[in-house]
Design a protein around this motif. Structure first.
Motif, PDB file in Angstrom:
ATOM      1  N   TYR A 195     118.410 -33.098  69.489  1.00  0.00           N
ATOM      2  CA  TYR A 195     118.313 -32.568  68.129  1.00  0.00           C
ATOM      3  C   TYR A 195     119.124 -31.276  67.992  1.00  0.00           C
ATOM      4  N   ALA A 200     121.471 -33.170  64.616  1.00  0.00           N
ATOM      5  CA  ALA A 200     121.200 -34.412  63.892  1.00  0.00           C
ATOM      6  C   ALA A 200     119.748 -34.828  64.075  1.00  0.00           C
ATOM      7  N   LYS A 201     119.234 -35.555  63.091  1.00  0.00           N
ATOM      8  CA  LYS A 201     117.867 -36.066  63.170  1.00  0.00           C
ATOM      9  C   LYS A 201     117.883 -37.545  63.522  1.00  0.00           C
ATOM     10  N   CYS A 202     116.874 -37.944  64.289  1.00  0.00           N
ATOM     11  CA  CYS A 202     116.749 -39.348  64.678  1.00  0.00           C
ATOM     12  C   CYS A 202     116.365 -40.201  63.476  1.00  0.00           C
ATOM     13  N   GLN A 203     117.005 -41.364  63.373  1.00  0.00           N
ATOM     14  CA  GLN A 203     116.717 -42.279  62.269  1.00  0.00           C
ATOM     15  C   GLN A 203     115.891 -43.482  62.704  1.00  0.00           C
ATOM     16  N   LYS A 294     118.948 -43.850  67.385  1.00  0.00           N
ATOM     17  CA  LYS A 294     120.088 -43.715  66.496  1.00  0.00           C
ATOM     18  C   LYS A 294     119.879 -42.476  65.644  1.00  0.00           C
ATOM     19  N   PHE A 295     120.880 -41.577  65.668  1.00  0.00           N
ATOM     20  CA  PHE A 295     120.809 -40.331  64.925  1.00  0.00           C
ATOM     21  C   PHE A 295     121.709 -40.405  63.694  1.00  0.00           C
ATOM     22  N   SER A 296     121.459 -39.505  62.756  1.00  0.00           N
ATOM     23  CA  SER A 296     122.364 -39.374  61.616  1.00  0.00           C
ATOM     24  C   SER A 296     123.762 -39.045  62.133  1.00  0.00           C
ATOM     25  N   GLY A 297     124.782 -39.427  61.382  1.00  0.00           N
ATOM     26  CA  GLY A 297     126.147 -39.237  61.845  1.00  0.00           C
ATOM     27  C   GLY A 297     126.617 -40.347  62.755  1.00  0.00           C
ATOM     28  N   ASN A 298     125.869 -41.463  62.785  1.00  0.00           N
ATOM     29  CA  ASN A 298     126.250 -42.632  63.594  1.00  0.00           C
ATOM     30  C   ASN A 298     126.353 -42.320  65.089  1.00  0.00           C
ATOM     31  N   ASP A 406     111.327 -46.980  62.257  1.00  0.00           N
ATOM     32  CA  ASP A 406     112.117 -46.175  61.326  1.00  0.00           C
ATOM     33  C   ASP A 406     111.537 -44.758  61.337  1.00  0.00           C
ATOM     34  N   ASN A 408     112.572 -41.950  59.922  1.00  0.00           N
ATOM     35  CA  ASN A 408     112.505 -41.293  58.613  1.00  0.00           C
ATOM     36  C   ASN A 408     111.227 -41.691  57.882  1.00  0.00           C
TER      37      ASN A 408
END
Length: 414
Positions: A195, A200-203, A294-298, A406, A408
């Motif tokens: 993090y 980035a945050k985990c999706q 999987k994090f934001s930003g692929n 998920d 989020n």
């Protein structure tokens, strides 16, 4: 403010680690009070820090029943004893350094976070790896796009065969009925690093885990119930004799007994939990766990923890759009291979102290915070530290339900 004061709840392994920093910086900080149920540890801590008798308490309840005794407080109790001390310390107005995990259950963590918001309390969580020279250098390289945009991370936490046997088979974190799951108790450090390093945050998250080796089914023929009277002990790598009866007078031996003589250690292995055969304990902690995130930003991350390693280490490989990077925490080596360019090897020196100097860095920031001087950008405030715990709890749900979670949605629903 030239000198600040700290009260300590829990004078065990972690409380002693932070106490060493305090002893080494007497012009900046001192201990005013201690709460510790073990009489020898409490007395020794009080003597080391010259704590008056009226401020030596057997329980955290007794300490926190007093008017505020210090500027800040360190809560270094076991995982299942964080919630109530933290809540009462916030109500008393202490600035808090809280050992990780924040709590061993989601409900406990929610109560602490809620109380912090209600009281506007300042709580730092002991995610010490952020404070190491090594991971600060790694973050600097990633922020500078040394390998372009990170796309894939492969990360392994090598717990160490003897460390796993000590803590997660025989020791305090062996059973998830009384302690946090290992993904939270141990690997929240790693989740916090992801993090922080990548911003980035985990999706989404999924996980698999198993306990195969440290079971009754895997017990070798001829093995006894305790190592000191076991026929196969000489050839067992997990032998308590080998781990605890040797020249070492530090961790993990200091967790087993206060009497470090041969007779004291031998008695502890005869009578205490650390002398048990690793195939005859009440442990339920996975000896291998894998997590896919999987994090934001692929950004895709594969993470694994394993009991089966010769050393205690963290190894990370990061694959970016313009190169790849490997990081070996124990060796202090970061290797960068930019595509079409020569390999760059960076050696990072660590500060003296536990967790590669992270304990020292954390305490420096805590003292600066108590002085009202602020701290480094990487301060692990409670709100920031919640993310690693969210990932850990979501990973546990994912592995138990054998599905992709998920994160989020998980985060918003709770």
């Amino acid at each position: 403010m030239s000198r600040v004061s700290i009260a300590v709840v829990g004078a065990g392994n972690r409380g002693q680690a932070y106490g060493r920093f305090i002893s080494q910086h007497p012009a900046e900080v001192y201990v005013t009070a201690v709460a510790e149920p073990h009489p020898i540890r409490r007395t020794r801590y009080a003597e080391e820090h010259q704590i008056p008798e009226e401020n030596q308490f057997e329980t955290w309840e007794d300490l926190l029943a007093q008017p505020r005794l210090a500027d800040g407080i360190i809560i270094a109790t076991l995982d299942d004893l964080h919630v109530e001390p933290a809540i009462q310390a916030m109500e008393k107005g202490y600035i808090i350094l809280l050992e990780k995990p924040i709590a061993h259950t989601w409900e406990g963590m929610r109560l602490i976070a809620q109380k912090a918001r209600e009281t506007n309390a300042t709580v730092l969580v002991c995610h010490v790896l952020r404070y190491t020279n090594f991971y600060r250098k790694l973050k600097e390289l990633l922020d500078a796009k040394a390998i372009g945009e990170p796309r894939f991370v492969d990360h392994v936490e090598e717990i160490g065969f003897y460390h796993f046997a000590h803590s997660y088979v025989r020791g305090n974190w062996r059973n998830m009925q009384v302690a946090a799951p290992i993904i939270l108790a141990k690997t929240c450090h790693d989740l916090d690093l992801f993090y922080w390093l990548f911003g980035a945050k985990c999706q989404t998250i999924s996980s698999n885990a198993s306990l195969v080796h440290f079971t009754a089914q895997a017990k070798p023929k001829g093995a006894g119930e305790r190592c000191i009277d076991c026929q196969i002990e000489p050839r067992c790598p997990y032998s308590a004799r080998k781990i605890y009866i040797n020249d070492n007078e530090g961790w993990p031996v200091t967790v087993v007994t206060e009497d470090l003589s041969f007779a004291g250690r031998y008695k502890a292995l005869q009578e205490g939990p650390y002398g048990r055969c690793v195939y005859s304990c009440d442990n339920d902690v996975p000896d291998v766990q894998t997590v896919s995130l999987k994090f934001s930003g692929n950004l895709e991350v594969n993470m694994a923890l394993t009991a089966f390693s010769s050393e205690i280490n963290r190894k990370t490989r990061i694959y970016g759009t313009h190169g790849e990077l490997s990081a070996d925490f124990a060796q202090g080596i970061i290797e960068i291979k930019r595509f079409g360019a020569d390999t760059q090897v960076i050696s990072v020196s660590s500060l003296v102290g536990g967790h590669g100097g992270g304990d020292v860095g954390l305490m420096h920031d805590f003292v600066h915070l108590l002085k009202g001087e602020g701290g480094q950008e990487g301060l692990t405030y409670l709100e920031d530290s919640l993310e690693s715990h969210i990932m850990a709890f979501a990973a546990e749900q994912a592995r138990h339900e054998q599905r992709v979670v998920d994160v989020n949605e998980w985060r918003s629903r709770r």
